[in-house]
Design an enzyme around this catalytic site. Structure first.
Site, short mmCIF file in Angstrom:
data_model
loop_
_atom_site.label_atom_id
_atom_site.label_comp_id
_atom_site.label_asym_id
_atom_site.label_seq_id
_atom_site.Cartn_x
_atom_site.Cartn_y
_atom_site.Cartn_z
N GLY A 116 0.97 -1.40 -0.02
CA GLY A 116 0.48 -0.21 0.34
C GLY A 116 0.60 0.97 -0.17
CB ALA A 117 1.83 3.09 1.63
CG MET A 118 8.11 2.33 2.98
SD MET A 118 8.10 1.06 3.67
CE MET A 118 9.32 1.55 4.79
CD GLU A 138 2.50 3.55 5.52
OE1 GLU A 138 3.51 3.44 5.70
OE2 GLU A 138 1.75 2.90 5.58
CG HIS A 156 4.41 3.22 10.89
ND1 HIS A 156 5.03 2.52 11.39
CD2 HIS A 156 4.10 2.88 9.42
CE1 HIS A 156 5.15 1.61 10.90
NE2 HIS A 156 4.24 1.01 9.33
CD GLU A 204 3.73 -1.94 9.78
OE1 GLU A 204 2.85 -1.39 9.64
OE2 GLU A 204 4.63 -1.42 8.90
#
Length: 858
Positions: free
Chosen positions: A254-256, A291, A294, A313
């Site tokens: 999905g994303a980083m 994200e 994070h 996560e």
């Protein structure tokens, strides 16, 4: 391609890397076929480290030169990395390598997406860029220079000097290699600014392909909302001068959360009313937040090793769930999260892929980016918060951030701050991280005329490698309801810690305090899905109908409705007499209640999934028959439409949202209810209303809802063609077009539909979104996937092998469609086993797919 049979890596074998990297300097000279990467690492021995060979990870790199303190050296190079002799004290190691981004279809390391250079380094992609200690416990500040004729050159941190054809970036916060990012290409920025609570101005930019600029507003608003929320709820400010997000089409996930430079799947950035649905808007809002969060839970405080993946996560998923609850409907969000757990995580826990939230070993770390690590990890965090209370939760989080800022830590470090803050022993609670499987809580009742005694028995079934399970700490929320519907005992959390224990409630006193007569109360168990457990206390039809009508807990009210529907569908699927009177009456009562959220009504109106019914039958020892389950669902939808048609029509009309499209929760809830009603009404009118709505649809949400309703009743061919003609040049909208056809295909036609779409000119194996839109949708069409012809099994097997040669990570994740094979009848088991054996015997199989298939075969 990776070795198909590498050794397992075990948590118990962890040792720190013997050196510290005090500074990392990288220079990229970009070229699609021959990018040169020069790395300069400043190193020093770690104090107290045991002697060990100097080893740097590296895969698919062409080493051009290596130097230590400026002197050329000749390392020993293997497909996994390089080894060489190094000085006893501080030294610098330099290497120059060549890589080919355009040929990198695995989308790990540095690759190209539609002419744009992009990176994906989590979990072990950085070793495809240069030689480096590619492990999360090695942190260093990075200085990066990019040389290219691309107009936009981005990396982590704050921008430094730049000029024609080059740009420099400096990230002052030490980070592991998995958080490194680089993007270069012809991109356009949509900009904004955010002022932190301490008054610092942060420049925000979302970078997209030319022509996509008008679809970034929602992502920017979501980013600013995330930044405000993290300041207000957790006291966390952003810590760089700039925050960049880049949207790329080719992305495995999905994303980083790369520090300061988040790279996103474009499907989770781009949105406009014409092209995105309400669910797209909510998903973008949630993933942007995830994200961003994070930055503290994953970046500033990161993982010591990949076994601790659930630390960053699970905690961050929990935080993004809280964020969505605050911005949208908290009850509906809780229902969605619980539904996901039951549908996918409980299934994983109960099959050959079961593993603890913190695994003890792995072969390929990419295979542990699972629903268990993420979603069950979030549930464990939520249980911890429930146990310690809101105040201790905030104090524990603050201590965690203060104590471990800039460190790579473990689950033990995380739990220790709450032990310190609360003075309670969390050793037993920690078992949630080490024991696989879904706990079952059996509840029995005794009523003596004045007191209700509840006896709780907890157990966890055996899972691969864990035959015996110890008791867990389970925060179990309950309530008691008087037969009149009044609540006697409001939500109360009890802690279950033993295999068997009892709780006694003075129902007579509780009733008298409310001026009610003494009567046996109805227990409301595991309210708000307070623990991710299976409650083994079958409810009668009458109890479910009562809870659906009266429970004050929205989750239990929804759950009671699901139980009613599940019982009816299981009876229909097995040929038993099905009495759906109580269920239909309950649906009518929910639809007629003006106090209920439309989004909640839409949730109640949806039937349990076919996979849910299959698992329920398997739990009863009955091999599920997917075609019978599909037929049961179709029959029940017809009955709902026939019985509640007039009410559904009024509900549909009352849920209309006139005026310009708004993505807010209230408007989205009304559209969800209108769409659910339309799907059922189409069974009465053959799709006439849906056809009219499709023609006049003012946004993608209503357009797709109408098209889906048409396809579900065997209509919509003309509308499907019109949809393609209008949107064939929009890759994200076309993903919806591909997926909808496969999901809505009749069982006998599903495989042929998927095969035809694979042959479509717009299908490509190199873009994961497009692959998932066909292959993932075929797996989601349960009756079609498991059709007795075996055509879908064959196509899926071919697809996995084709994909594995290009993108092993995506192939491995899609392979989980076969994970439930053992719950079916022997003939279907044999059919699936045959395909799994074929995959396992394929020469050159990646370790990603090889490990998954091996675990499924046992």
């Amino acid at each position: 391609m990776k070795d198909a049979a590498p050794a397992q890596i075990h948590l118990r074998d962890y040792t720190p890397w013997p050196w510290e990297v005090t500074r990392t300097e990288l220079t990229f000279r970009l070229d699609p076929d021959a990018t040169r990467v020069t790395s300069r690492l400043s190193l020093r021995p770690r104090p107290g480290a045991a002697p060990a060979p100097f080893f740097l990870h590296g895969e698919e790199l062409a080493l051009l030169s290596a130097r230590i303190d400026g002197i050329p050296v000749s390392p020993s190079v293997t497909p996994e990395g390089l080894t060489c002799a190094v000085p006893d004290g501080p030294f610098t190691f330099e290497a120059e390598v060549e890589i080919a981004p355009a040929a990198n279809t695995a989308l790990e390391g540095l690759y190209m997406s539609n002419g744009v250079y992009a990176t994906q380094c989590e979990a072990e992609g950085f070793r495809r860029i240069t030689y480096y200690p590619d492990r999360p416990d090695v942190l260093a500040p990075f200085d990066v220079r990019i040389e290219s004729d691309a107009p936009v050159l981005l990396s982590n941190g704050n921008p430094g000097a730049s000029g024609p054809g080059w740009a420099e970036w400096h990230d002052p916060w030490p980070k592991p290699a998995y958080l490194f990012a680089l993007v270069a290409g012809d991109l356009r920025a949509v900009r904004d600014r955010f002022t932190t609570r301490s008054g610092r101005a942060v420049d925000l930019a979302i970078w997209v392909r030319p022509g996509d600029e008008d679809r970034c507003a929602w992502a920017l608003e979501s980013l600013k909302a995330s930044m405000r929320w993290d300041e207000e709820r957790y006291g966390r400010e952003y810590d760089l001068d700039i925050f960049n997000i880049v949207a790329v089409d080719d992305f495995n996930a999905g994303a980083m959360e790369n520090k300061g430079l988040n790279i996103f799947n474009s499907a989770l950035v781009l949105a406009s009313p014409d092209t995105a649905t309400d669910s797209d808007y909510e998903r973008i809002e949630s993933v942007i937040a995830h994200e961003y969060f994070h930055n503290w839970t994953g970046n500033r405080v990161t993982c010591r090793d990949w076994f601790q993946l659930c630390l960053k996560e699970g905690l961050t998923v929990f935080r993004d769930q809280e964020f969505t609850k605050d911005l949208r409907s908290a009850p509906v969000k809780r229902i969605e999260d619980a539904s996901l757990m039951r549908a996918r995580q409980f299934r994983e826990d109960g099959g050959p892929l079961a593993h603890p939230v913190r695994p003890e070993s792995f072969v390929e770390i990419n295979n542990f980016y699972t629903i268990t690590v993420y979603e069950k990890g979030a549930e464990v965090v939520g249980m911890l918060k429930r146990l310690v209370g809101d105040d201790a939760w905030r104090r524990g989080c603050d201590l965690h951030f203060d104590r471990h800022d800039g460190q790579a830590v473990t689950i033990e470090d995380w739990l220790s701050v709450f032990e310190e803050v609360t003075a309670r022993d969390l050793a037993q609670f920690k078992r949630w991280y080490s024991q696989a499987g879904t706990p079952r809580v059996s509840v029995s009742e005794e009523w003596d005329g004045t007191h209700l005694t509840l006896t709780f028995r907890q157990s966890t079934p055996p899972t691969p490698g864990q035959p015996e399970k110890a008791p867990l700490v389970i925060p179990f929320a309950i309530g008691l309801l008087h037969p009149s519907g009044a609540e006697l005992l409001p939500t109360t959390v009890i802690e279950l810690t033993a295999t068997t224990e009892t709780r006694r409630f003075d129902a007579a006193a509780l009733a008298a305090a409310k001026g009610l007569d003494t009567a046996r109360p109805v227990a409301s168990l595991n309210r708000d899905f307070s623990a991710p457990v299976i409650v083994d206390r079958p409810r009668t039809t009458e109890e479910n109908a009562f809870l659906l009508a009266h429970d004050t807990d929205p989750f239990l009210r929804w759950d009671a409705g699901r139980d009613l529907a599940r019982a009816v569908l299981c009876d229909r699927a097995t040929g038993a007499a099905a009495d759906d009177g109580a269920y239909l009456d309950g649906l009518a009562a929910v639809l007629e209640d003006p106090a209920l959220d439309p989004a909640f009504k839409a949730q109640v109106l949806a039937l349990p999934s076919e996979d849910d019914i299959a698992q329920t039958l398997a739990d009863r020892g009955l091999p599920p028959e997917p075609l019978e389950i599909r037929a049961a669902g179709e029959t029940q939808r017809d009955r709902i439409a026939a019985r509640l048609g007039d009410l559904l029509a009024r509900t549909h009309d009352a849920s209309a949202t006139p005026g310009p499209y708004r993505p807010d929760a209230a408007s989205a809830g009304r559209r969800a209810l209108a769409g659910a009603s339309l799907a059922l009404l189409s069974r009465r009118d053959g799709g006439a209303l849906a056809r009219a709505e499709f023609a006049a649809a003012p946004d993608m949400t209503r357009s797709l809802a109408a098209l889906s309703a048409l396809l579900s009743v065997g209509a919509g061919a003309a509308e499907l063609a019109a949809f393609e003609a209008r949107w064939r040049h929009d890759r994200l909208v076309m993903d919806k077009w591909f997926a909808l056809q496969v999901v809505r295909a009749a069982p006998a036609e599903a495989a042929a539909t998927a095969r035809r779409l694979i042959g479509h000119p717009l299908f490509t194996w190199t873009t994961p979104n497009r692959v998932r839109s066909v292959m993932g949708s075929l797996a989601g069409n349960a009756a079609g996937f498991h059709h007795p012809s075996g055509a879908a099994y064959d196509l899926y097997t071919e697809g996995l092998l084709t994909l594995d040669a290009r993108n092993p990570q995506t192939a491995a994740r899609l392979s989980t469609a076969f994970e439930t094979w053992r719950r079916y009848a022997p003939d279907r088991q044999a059919a699936i086993r045959h395909r799994l054996d074929r995959i396992a015997a394929t020469p050159g199989l990646s370790r990603d797919l090889g490990e998954m298939v091996g675990r499924m075969l046992g």
